[in-house]
Design an enzyme around this catalytic site. Structure first.
Site, PDB file in Angstrom:
ATOM      1  N   SER A 116     -24.317 -48.493  -4.166  1.00 46.82           N
ATOM      2  CA  SER A 116     -24.999 -49.764  -4.415  1.00 46.82           C
ATOM      3  C   SER A 116     -24.476 -50.832  -3.468  1.00 46.82           C
ATOM      4  CB  SER A 116     -24.713 -50.177  -5.860  1.00 46.82           C
ATOM      5  OG  SER A 116     -25.008 -51.539  -6.056  1.00 46.82           O
ATOM      6  N   ALA A 117     -25.325 -51.798  -3.207  1.00 48.65           N
ATOM      7  CA  ALA A 117     -24.892 -52.956  -2.423  1.00 48.65           C
ATOM      8  C   ALA A 117     -23.785 -53.719  -3.139  1.00 48.65           C
ATOM      9  CB  ALA A 117     -26.074 -53.880  -2.173  1.00 48.65           C
ATOM     10  N   TYR A 140     -18.399 -51.995 -13.090  1.00 51.48           N
ATOM     11  CA  TYR A 140     -19.499 -51.179 -12.543  1.00 51.48           C
ATOM     12  C   TYR A 140     -19.321 -51.009 -11.027  1.00 51.48           C
ATOM     13  CZ  TYR A 140     -23.985 -50.491 -10.275  1.00 51.48           C
ATOM     14  OH  TYR A 140     -24.977 -50.062  -9.429  1.00 51.48           O
ATOM     15  N   LYS A 144     -18.364 -47.609  -8.561  1.00 52.15           N
ATOM     16  CA  LYS A 144     -19.090 -47.147  -7.371  1.00 52.15           C
ATOM     17  C   LYS A 144     -18.135 -47.035  -6.178  1.00 52.15           C
ATOM     18  CE  LYS A 144     -23.333 -46.761  -8.919  1.00 52.15           C
ATOM     19  NZ  LYS A 144     -23.952 -45.429  -9.061  1.00 52.15           N
TER      20      LYS A 144
HETATM   21  N1  UFG Z   1     -32.496 -63.476 -12.113  1.00 49.19           N
HETATM   22  C1  UFG Z   1     -32.964 -64.580 -12.790  1.00 49.19           C
HETATM   23  N2  UFG Z   1     -33.264 -64.448 -14.107  1.00 49.19           N
HETATM   24  C2  UFG Z   1     -33.114 -63.279 -14.785  1.00 49.19           C
HETATM   25  C3  UFG Z   1     -32.612 -62.157 -14.095  1.00 49.19           C
HETATM   26  C4  UFG Z   1     -32.313 -62.279 -12.736  1.00 49.19           C
HETATM   27  O1  UFG Z   1     -33.124 -65.656 -12.221  1.00 49.19           O
HETATM   28  O2  UFG Z   1     -33.375 -63.246 -15.999  1.00 49.19           O
HETATM   29  C5  UFG Z   1     -32.188 -63.592 -10.666  1.00 49.19           C
HETATM   30  C6  UFG Z   1     -30.723 -63.384 -10.345  1.00 49.19           C
HETATM   31  O3  UFG Z   1     -30.013 -64.577 -10.492  1.00 49.19           O
HETATM   32  C7  UFG Z   1     -30.808 -62.877  -8.913  1.00 49.19           C
HETATM   33  C8  UFG Z   1     -32.132 -62.103  -8.884  1.00 49.19           C
HETATM   34  O4  UFG Z   1     -32.888 -62.587  -9.991  1.00 49.19           O
HETATM   35  O5  UFG Z   1     -30.914 -63.963  -8.021  1.00 49.19           O
HETATM   36  C9  UFG Z   1     -31.961 -60.622  -9.020  1.00 49.19           C
HETATM   37  O6  UFG Z   1     -31.200 -60.332 -10.182  1.00 49.19           O
HETATM   38  P1  UFG Z   1     -31.018 -58.843 -10.732  1.00 49.19           P
HETATM   39  O7  UFG Z   1     -30.167 -58.924 -11.956  1.00 49.19           O
HETATM   40  O8  UFG Z   1     -32.321 -58.152 -10.827  1.00 49.19           O
HETATM   41  O9  UFG Z   1     -30.235 -58.108  -9.547  1.00 49.19           O
HETATM   42  P2  UFG Z   1     -28.812 -58.442  -8.895  1.00 49.19           P
HETATM   43  O10 UFG Z   1     -29.055 -58.637  -7.442  1.00 49.19           O
HETATM   44  O11 UFG Z   1     -28.087 -59.499  -9.601  1.00 49.19           O
HETATM   45  O12 UFG Z   1     -28.047 -57.088  -9.193  1.00 49.19           O
HETATM   46  C10 UFG Z   1     -28.411 -55.926  -8.494  1.00 49.19           C
HETATM   47  C11 UFG Z   1     -28.196 -54.683  -9.338  1.00 49.19           C
HETATM   48  C12 UFG Z   1     -26.745 -54.489  -9.645  1.00 49.19           C
HETATM   49  C13 UFG Z   1     -25.934 -54.561  -8.398  1.00 49.19           C
HETATM   50  C14 UFG Z   1     -26.227 -55.838  -7.651  1.00 49.19           C
HETATM   51  C15 UFG Z   1     -25.497 -55.937  -6.356  1.00 49.19           C
HETATM   52  O13 UFG Z   1     -28.906 -54.794 -10.562  1.00 49.19           O
HETATM   53  O14 UFG Z   1     -26.594 -53.199 -10.201  1.00 49.19           O
HETATM   54  O15 UFG Z   1     -27.626 -55.889  -7.372  1.00 49.19           O
HETATM   55  O16 UFG Z   1     -25.887 -54.939  -5.521  1.00 49.19           O
HETATM   56  F1  UFG Z   1     -24.619 -54.557  -8.730  1.00 49.19           F
END
Ligand code: UFG
Length: 326
Positions: A116-117, A140, A144
Site C-alpha cells: 500500500s501507499a 496497519y 505492510k
Molecule cells: N474523506 C472524507 N470524508 C470521509 C472519508 C474520506 O473527506 O468520510 C477524505 C479523506 O480525508 C481523504 C480522502 O477522502 O482526503 C480519501 O480517504 P480514504 O479514507 O478513502 O483513503 P485514504 O487515502 O485516507 O486511505 C487510503 C487507504 C488506506 C491507506 C492510505 C494510504 O484506505 O488503507 O490510503 O495509502 F493506508
C-alpha cells in the site's frame, strides 16, 4: 474473494490461468465465487480457510500444482488498527509468515503482494517514487512495512524468490458487469463507498474532512485507481516475475491527484443527483496530498491505468444501485 482479490480473479481467469482462492470470508461473501464464474464462464476453485492455519496451506500446496501466489489476505482499516493492533499484527504478519513458510516448504517462490501507499507514511513531496523513505503512522501501515521487509529478507536468503510488492494508491470502482465490487461489512471507512451510500439514501450526507489543505480546492487529494486497472497490474507483475528474480516494488496508481470535491462532483454526474456534504475538521493522520509517480510500473510492466474518474464513479454507482451485494 475480497474487493481487489475478486477483480484479480476475473482477470486471471480471463487470461487463461487456473485459480485457487483461499479466503476465511472474514470480510467477504462465498457468493462472490459464483459471480466471478458468471462473469468469466470459467470454474473457480474456492477453499474456505484461514492462511494462519499453516497445515491447511501445506495440504493445499501438496494437492495442487501451484506456480505462484497472490497475497491479498489482510485487515485494512487504519482506525481499527489503532484500536486493535494485535489483531492487525496477528492477521497480517502472522498470516503472511504462515503463508511464506508453506510456500517455502512447497518450493513455490513466486509471489505478488498487496502492499500500500501507506508505506510512504507522510511523504515530503508528491508525486511519490518507489525510492521515497518508508515509514508507518499506524499498526496497519506497520504491518505492510513488516511484510515487505520479510519478503526482502527472503529474497536475500534465497535468490530463487521472485517477488513483486504492489503499492496500491486508492483503489475504487467496480467491475462493469455490476456483479462484483467493494462490499465492506459494517460502516465503510473509505470515500467512494461512503459517497455511494449517500447517493443511495442510506446516509444523510458526506462529511468532508478538512477544506483548508494546501490543495486545488482545500480538500484532500488522492490517486484513485480503478480496481480493474489495479487487477490488470497483478497479471502484468506475474508475467514480469517469469523473467525477473529478487524483489521489486511498484507504485500502482494513475499518477493523477483528485480532490474530494472533484470526486464528489464526478459522482453527482454519474448518479445524476446531488450529494449533500458538510465540511468538518481534518481527520487525524490524513495528509494533504498523495499521488504516485507510476513511471516504473509503466516501464517495467508495460502497464498503465486506462480508466478515469468518471468511469470509476459510473461503475461504483452501477454496483451500488443494482444492489446484488448479498
Ligand atoms: N474523506 C472524507 N470524508 C470521509 C472519508 C474520506 O473527506 O468520510 C477524505 C479523506 O480525508 C481523504 C480522502 O477522502 O482526503 C480519501 O480517504 P480514504 O479514507 O478513502 O483513503 P485514504 O487515502 O485516507 O486511505 C487510503 C487507504 C488506506 C491507506 C492510505 C494510504 O484506505 O488503507 O490510503 O495509502 F493506508
Amino acid at each position: 474473494m475480497g474487493y481487489i482479490g475478486s477483480h484479480t480473479c476475473v482477470e486471471l481467469l480471463d487470461a487463461g490461468h487456473d485459480v485457487i482462492v483461499v479466503d476465511n470470508l472474514s470480510n467477504s461473501l462465498a457468493s462472490v465465487a459464483s459471480r466471478i464464474e458468471q462473469i468469466t464462464r470459467k470454474k473457480l476453485d474456492f477453499i474456505n480457510a484461514d492462511i494462519r492455519h499453516q497445515t491447511v496451506l501445506q495440504s493445499i500446496f501438496k494437492q495442487h500444482q501451484i506456480e505462484a501466489v497472490m497475497h491479498f489476505a489482510g485487515l485494512k482499516a487504519v482506525g481499527e488498527s489503532l484500536e486493535q493492533p494485535l489483531s492487525y499484527y496477528e492477521n497480517n504478519v502472522t498470516g503472511s509468515l504462515a503463508l511464506f513458510g508453506a510456500m517455502l516448504e512447497a518450493g513455490v517462490k513466486t509471489i505478488v503482494f498487496s502492499s500500500s501507499a501507506t508505506v510512504y507514511g507522510e511523504p515530503a513531496t508528491v508525486p511519490i517514487t518507489e525510492d521515497f523513505p518508508l515509514s508507518a503512522t499506524n499498526p496497519y501501515g506497520e504491518s505492510k512495512l513488516m511484510i515487505e521487509k520479510i519478503l526482502r529478507d527472503l529474497a536475500i536468503s534465497d535468490s530463487g524468490w521472485r517477488i513483486a510488492l504492489l503499492r496500491y494508491f486508492n483503489p475504487v470502482g467496480a467491475h462493469e458487469s455490476g456483479l462484483i465490487g467493494e462490499n465492506p461489512l459494517g460502516a465503510p471507512n473509505n470515500l467512494l463507498p461512503l459517497i455511494a451510500q449517500v447517493a443511495e439514501g442510506c446516509r444523510d450526507l458526506l462529511r468532508i474532512y478538512g477544506n483548508d489543505y494546501p490543495t486545488v480546492d482545500g480538500t484532500g487529494v488522492r490517486d484513485y485507481i480503478h480496481v480493474v486497472d489495479l487487477a490488470c497490474a497483478h497479471i502484468k507483475a506475474l508475467e514480469k516475475l517469469a523473467s525477473q528474480q529478487g524483489v521489486v516494488a511498484y507504485n500502482i496508481g494513475t499518477g493523477q491527484g483528485t480532490s474530494v470535491l472533484e470526486i464528489l462532483h464526478a459522482f453527482e454526474a454519474a448518479c445524476q443527483k446531488p450529494i449533500p456534504y458538510q465540511f468538518v475538521t481534518r481527520r487525524p493522520g490524513d495528509i494533504a496530498q498523495c499521488f504516485a509517480d507510476v513511471s516504473l510500473a509503466e516501464h517495467d510492466l508495460a502497464w498503465r491505468a486506462k480508466k478515469g474518474i468518471a468511469e470509476m464513479c459510473v461503475d461504483v454507482w452501477r454496483w451500488q444501485s443494482r444492489g446484488v451485494r448479498s
